[in-house]
Scaffold this motif. Structure first.
Motif, PDB file in Angstrom:
ATOM      1  N   ASP A   1      -7.595  -1.566 -11.712  1.00  0.00           N
ATOM      2  CA  ASP A   1      -7.960  -1.152 -10.359  1.00  0.00           C
ATOM      3  C   ASP A   1      -7.043  -0.030  -9.859  1.00  0.00           C
ATOM      4  O   ASP A   1      -5.857  -0.240  -9.627  1.00  0.00           O
ATOM      5  CB  ASP A   1      -7.867  -2.370  -9.426  1.00  0.00           C
ATOM      6  CG  ASP A   1      -8.556  -2.120  -8.104  1.00  0.00           C
ATOM      7  OD1 ASP A   1      -8.784  -0.946  -7.753  1.00  0.00           O
ATOM      8  OD2 ASP A   1      -8.867  -3.110  -7.421  1.00  0.00           O
ATOM      9  N   ASN A   2      -7.666   1.157  -9.698  1.00  0.00           N
ATOM     10  CA  ASN A   2      -6.931   2.327  -9.188  1.00  0.00           C
ATOM     11  C   ASN A   2      -6.382   2.117  -7.778  1.00  0.00           C
ATOM     12  O   ASN A   2      -5.535   2.871  -7.322  1.00  0.00           O
ATOM     13  CB  ASN A   2      -7.859   3.559  -9.093  1.00  0.00           C
ATOM     14  CG  ASN A   2      -8.239   4.105 -10.447  1.00  0.00           C
ATOM     15  OD1 ASN A   2      -9.333   4.622 -10.606  1.00  0.00           O
ATOM     16  ND2 ASN A   2      -7.361   3.997 -11.429  1.00  0.00           N
ATOM     17  N   LEU A   3      -6.969   1.121  -7.076  1.00  0.00           N
ATOM     18  CA  LEU A   3      -6.528   0.915  -5.693  1.00  0.00           C
ATOM     19  C   LEU A   3      -5.602  -0.306  -5.564  1.00  0.00           C
ATOM     20  O   LEU A   3      -5.380  -0.815  -4.463  1.00  0.00           O
ATOM     21  CB  LEU A   3      -7.738   0.788  -4.756  1.00  0.00           C
ATOM     22  CG  LEU A   3      -8.605   2.052  -4.657  1.00  0.00           C
ATOM     23  CD1 LEU A   3      -9.776   1.835  -3.698  1.00  0.00           C
ATOM     24  CD2 LEU A   3      -7.794   3.267  -4.216  1.00  0.00           C
ATOM     25  N   HIS A   4      -5.064  -0.748  -6.683  1.00  0.00           N
ATOM     26  CA  HIS A   4      -4.023  -1.787  -6.648  1.00  0.00           C
ATOM     27  C   HIS A   4      -2.863  -1.260  -5.795  1.00  0.00           C
ATOM     28  O   HIS A   4      -2.493  -0.091  -5.917  1.00  0.00           O
ATOM     29  CB  HIS A   4      -3.563  -2.042  -8.093  1.00  0.00           C
ATOM     30  CG  HIS A   4      -2.608  -3.187  -8.252  1.00  0.00           C
ATOM     31  ND1 HIS A   4      -1.331  -3.163  -7.740  1.00  0.00           N
ATOM     32  CD2 HIS A   4      -2.740  -4.381  -8.889  1.00  0.00           C
ATOM     33  CE1 HIS A   4      -0.718  -4.296  -8.051  1.00  0.00           C
ATOM     34  NE2 HIS A   4      -1.552  -5.056  -8.739  1.00  0.00           N
ATOM     35  N   PRO A   5      -2.299  -2.105  -4.908  1.00  0.00           N
ATOM     36  CA  PRO A   5      -1.240  -1.600  -4.015  1.00  0.00           C
ATOM     37  C   PRO A   5      -0.085  -0.930  -4.769  1.00  0.00           C
ATOM     38  O   PRO A   5       0.506   0.034  -4.271  1.00  0.00           O
ATOM     39  CB  PRO A   5      -0.753  -2.846  -3.284  1.00  0.00           C
ATOM     40  CG  PRO A   5      -1.769  -3.890  -3.515  1.00  0.00           C
ATOM     41  CD  PRO A   5      -2.632  -3.502  -4.672  1.00  0.00           C
ATOM     42  N   SER A   6       0.241  -1.418  -5.965  1.00  0.00           N
ATOM     43  CA  SER A   6       1.357  -0.793  -6.701  1.00  0.00           C
ATOM     44  C   SER A   6       1.001   0.615  -7.163  1.00  0.00           C
ATOM     45  O   SER A   6       1.858   1.494  -7.205  1.00  0.00           O
ATOM     46  CB  SER A   6       1.741  -1.648  -7.917  1.00  0.00           C
ATOM     47  OG  SER A   6       2.165  -2.898  -7.477  1.00  0.00           O
ATOM     48  N   VAL A   7      -0.275   0.822  -7.518  1.00  0.00           N
ATOM     49  CA  VAL A   7      -0.718   2.172  -7.898  1.00  0.00           C
ATOM     50  C   VAL A   7      -0.560   3.093  -6.695  1.00  0.00           C
ATOM     51  O   VAL A   7      -0.011   4.194  -6.789  1.00  0.00           O
ATOM     52  CB  VAL A   7      -2.179   2.161  -8.407  1.00  0.00           C
ATOM     53  CG1 VAL A   7      -2.684   3.586  -8.641  1.00  0.00           C
ATOM     54  CG2 VAL A   7      -2.297   1.329  -9.683  1.00  0.00           C
ATOM     55  N   ILE A   8      -1.022   2.623  -5.535  1.00  0.00           N
ATOM     56  CA  ILE A   8      -0.955   3.440  -4.310  1.00  0.00           C
ATOM     57  C   ILE A   8       0.496   3.757  -3.951  1.00  0.00           C
ATOM     58  O   ILE A   8       0.855   4.903  -3.665  1.00  0.00           O
ATOM     59  CB  ILE A   8      -1.625   2.685  -3.126  1.00  0.00           C
ATOM     60  CG1 ILE A   8      -3.064   2.295  -3.477  1.00  0.00           C
ATOM     61  CG2 ILE A   8      -1.573   3.509  -1.844  1.00  0.00           C
ATOM     62  CD1 ILE A   8      -3.954   3.436  -3.819  1.00  0.00           C
ATOM     63  N   ARG A   9       1.343   2.751  -3.974  1.00  0.00           N
ATOM     64  CA  ARG A   9       2.751   2.971  -3.604  1.00  0.00           C
ATOM     65  C   ARG A   9       3.431   3.897  -4.602  1.00  0.00           C
ATOM     66  O   ARG A   9       4.249   4.743  -4.245  1.00  0.00           O
ATOM     67  CB  ARG A   9       3.493   1.636  -3.523  1.00  0.00           C
ATOM     68  CG  ARG A   9       2.969   0.775  -2.376  1.00  0.00           C
ATOM     69  CD  ARG A   9       3.644  -0.587  -2.327  1.00  0.00           C
ATOM     70  NE  ARG A   9       2.860  -1.505  -1.489  1.00  0.00           N
ATOM     71  CZ  ARG A   9       3.243  -2.730  -1.164  1.00  0.00           C
ATOM     72  NH1 ARG A   9       4.400  -3.200  -1.600  1.00  0.00           N
ATOM     73  NH2 ARG A   9       2.472  -3.486  -0.414  1.00  0.00           N
ATOM     74  N   PHE A  10       3.088   3.730  -5.880  1.00  0.00           N
ATOM     75  CA  PHE A  10       3.675   4.581  -6.927  1.00  0.00           C
ATOM     76  C   PHE A  10       3.247   6.037  -6.715  1.00  0.00           C
ATOM     77  O   PHE A  10       4.064   6.955  -6.756  1.00  0.00           O
ATOM     78  CB  PHE A  10       3.196   4.083  -8.294  1.00  0.00           C
ATOM     79  CG  PHE A  10       4.072   4.514  -9.442  1.00  0.00           C
ATOM     80  CD1 PHE A  10       4.887   3.603 -10.090  1.00  0.00           C
ATOM     81  CD2 PHE A  10       4.055   5.828  -9.882  1.00  0.00           C
ATOM     82  CE1 PHE A  10       5.687   4.001 -11.157  1.00  0.00           C
ATOM     83  CE2 PHE A  10       4.847   6.223 -10.951  1.00  0.00           C
ATOM     84  CZ  PHE A  10       5.669   5.320 -11.591  1.00  0.00           C
ATOM     85  N   LEU A  11       1.965   6.226  -6.453  1.00  0.00           N
ATOM     86  CA  LEU A  11       1.465   7.600  -6.258  1.00  0.00           C
ATOM     87  C   LEU A  11       2.108   8.242  -5.030  1.00  0.00           C
ATOM     88  O   LEU A  11       2.392   9.446  -5.026  1.00  0.00           O
ATOM     89  CB  LEU A  11      -0.060   7.600  -6.127  1.00  0.00           C
ATOM     90  CG  LEU A  11      -0.830   7.278  -7.419  1.00  0.00           C
ATOM     91  CD1 LEU A  11      -2.312   7.087  -7.115  1.00  0.00           C
ATOM     92  CD2 LEU A  11      -0.639   8.388  -8.455  1.00  0.00           C
ATOM     93  N   ALA A  12       2.363   7.432  -4.012  1.00  0.00           N
ATOM     94  CA  ALA A  12       3.031   7.970  -2.821  1.00  0.00           C
ATOM     95  C   ALA A  12       4.439   8.446  -3.182  1.00  0.00           C
ATOM     96  O   ALA A  12       4.870   9.535  -2.792  1.00  0.00           O
ATOM     97  CB  ALA A  12       3.079   6.907  -1.723  1.00  0.00           C
ATOM     98  N   ARG A  13       5.141   7.625  -3.966  1.00  0.00           N
ATOM     99  CA  ARG A  13       6.515   7.985  -4.366  1.00  0.00           C
ATOM    100  C   ARG A  13       6.534   9.247  -5.218  1.00  0.00           C
ATOM    101  O   ARG A  13       7.381  10.126  -5.058  1.00  0.00           O
ATOM    102  CB  ARG A  13       7.145   6.833  -5.172  1.00  0.00           C
ATOM    103  CG  ARG A  13       7.657   5.713  -4.322  1.00  0.00           C
ATOM    104  CD  ARG A  13       9.036   6.027  -3.735  1.00  0.00           C
ATOM    105  NE  ARG A  13      10.064   6.196  -4.773  1.00  0.00           N
ATOM    106  CZ  ARG A  13      10.674   5.181  -5.382  1.00  0.00           C
ATOM    107  NH1 ARG A  13      10.400   3.955  -5.068  1.00  0.00           N
ATOM    108  NH2 ARG A  13      11.594   5.412  -6.312  1.00  0.00           N
TER     109      ARG A  13
END
Ligand code: PEP
Ligand code: MG
Length: 325
Positions: free
Chosen positions: A227-239
């Protein structure tokens, strides 16, 4: 292309505040179709060189490769074209070089093969340099990088191929911009070291999601976990975006996320302004971008980063879309 799509293809990809988003094409198999898209994109953000290799009966020769690369460089001659070096292994097998492994995604693939078989790599690099003369719009992208040693070794070989072609053609050859694909999470901690060596980062969210979540991207048993929208993916992409901006290291996204409306909206909210996608996604993505106000999407970021689950991320985006039409 649909009617809406045709109009949308030629429009500028500009957000409501006038800021533009760079839209690039993921190319590989059908130059004729890709030529139609040319007017609507800023260049080719990802040319998967392994695709034509998969259709051959054996390794294409240096001359054959030069022709293949020349075709795409020529088609987009006024724009940058990112040629990715061979990314074989795992889900991309060559019939004439079968690789059987128990754990292929973690095995011999991408740059690992090229550094172990430098003669294959050098032929490809020489073909790229030869194809680029005298156009000058080539950029080179390295897949499946996990460490700085791999980058240094690859750059040595790139320099060697450049010198060989320069001798052959009896003229100096410019060094193209070199990029690294961020597909393996280890690179988050190596961005300052990458900045010293390369010119841009391209995030491959297809593999990146696979490696961050330890979920095989092609295994149907675990498809719901991918899932591309897993919270860890989102937080990682933000970082990653924050860190690249701090380092002044250009960054774009070339995985499927960049071409899908909900995830692309998340990327824009997080600050990404360079997306590479398949041709069919280009018109609808330009249409979407023209509807987005970054002042409003920026307000979404704290909520996106606070979401505890993938559904939570989806809820935040869904509510935003409902509220803002
Ligand atoms: C990716 O991993 O996101 C990517 C763009 O490369 P590929 O899909 O070819 O592995
Ligand atoms: Mg990949």
């Amino acid at each position: 292309l649909s009617e809406l799509a045709e109009g949308a293809l030629e429009q500028d990809a500009v957000l409501k505040n006038g800021e533009s988003v760079n839209i690039y094409l993921n190319a590989g198999l059908s130059p004729r179709y890709e030529q139609q898209i040319n007017v609507g994109v800023d260049g080719v953000g990802l040319y998967r060189t392994e695709l034509p290799f998969m259709l051959h009966n054996g390794f294409p020769s240096e001359d054959e490769q030069k022709q293949l690369y020349r075709e795409v460089l020529q088609l987009f001659s006024t724009k940058p074209v990112v040629l990715r070096t061979l990314d074989i292994g795992a889900d991309k097998q060559l019939p004439y070089m079968p690789i059987n492994e128990e754990n292929p995604s973690l095995g011999w693939r991408g740059i690992r093969i090229m550094l172990d078989q430098p003669e294959i790599f050098l032929i490809q690099l020489r073909a790229m340099f030869r194809a680029d003369q005298p156009l000058g719009n080539l950029r080179i992208l390295l897949p499946m990088i996990t460490s700085i040693d791999e980058v240094d070794d690859a750059i040595k070989l790139i320099n060697r191929a450049k010198d060989e072609v320069s001798q052959l053609l009896k003229q100096p050859i410019r060094m193209p911009e070199i990029g690294v694909m961020l597909e393996v999470p280890s690179l988050l901690f190596l961005l300052p070291e990458l900045k010293k060596r390369i010119d841009f980062i391209s995030i491959g969210t297809n593999d990146f999601t696979q490696y961050l979540l330890a979920v095989d991207r092609n295994n149907t048993h675990v498809a719901t976990l991918y899932d591309n929208l897993h919270p860890s993916v989102i937080r990682f992409l933000a970082r990653v975006n924050e860190e690249c901006r701090r380092l002044d290291l250009p960054i774009s996204v070339c995985g499927e996320m960049a071409g899908q409306p909900v995830s692309a909206m998340v990327l824009i909210a997080l600050g990404y302004r360079s997306l590479s996608m398949s041709g069919r996604s280009v018109p609808r993505m330009k249409y979407l971008i023209r509807q987005l106000d970054p002042n409003l999407t920026a307000d979404l970021v704290p909520e996106l980063l606070a979401a505890e689950t993938s559904n939570g991320v989806r809820r935040v985006v869904g509510e935003f879309m409902e509220k803002n039409g």
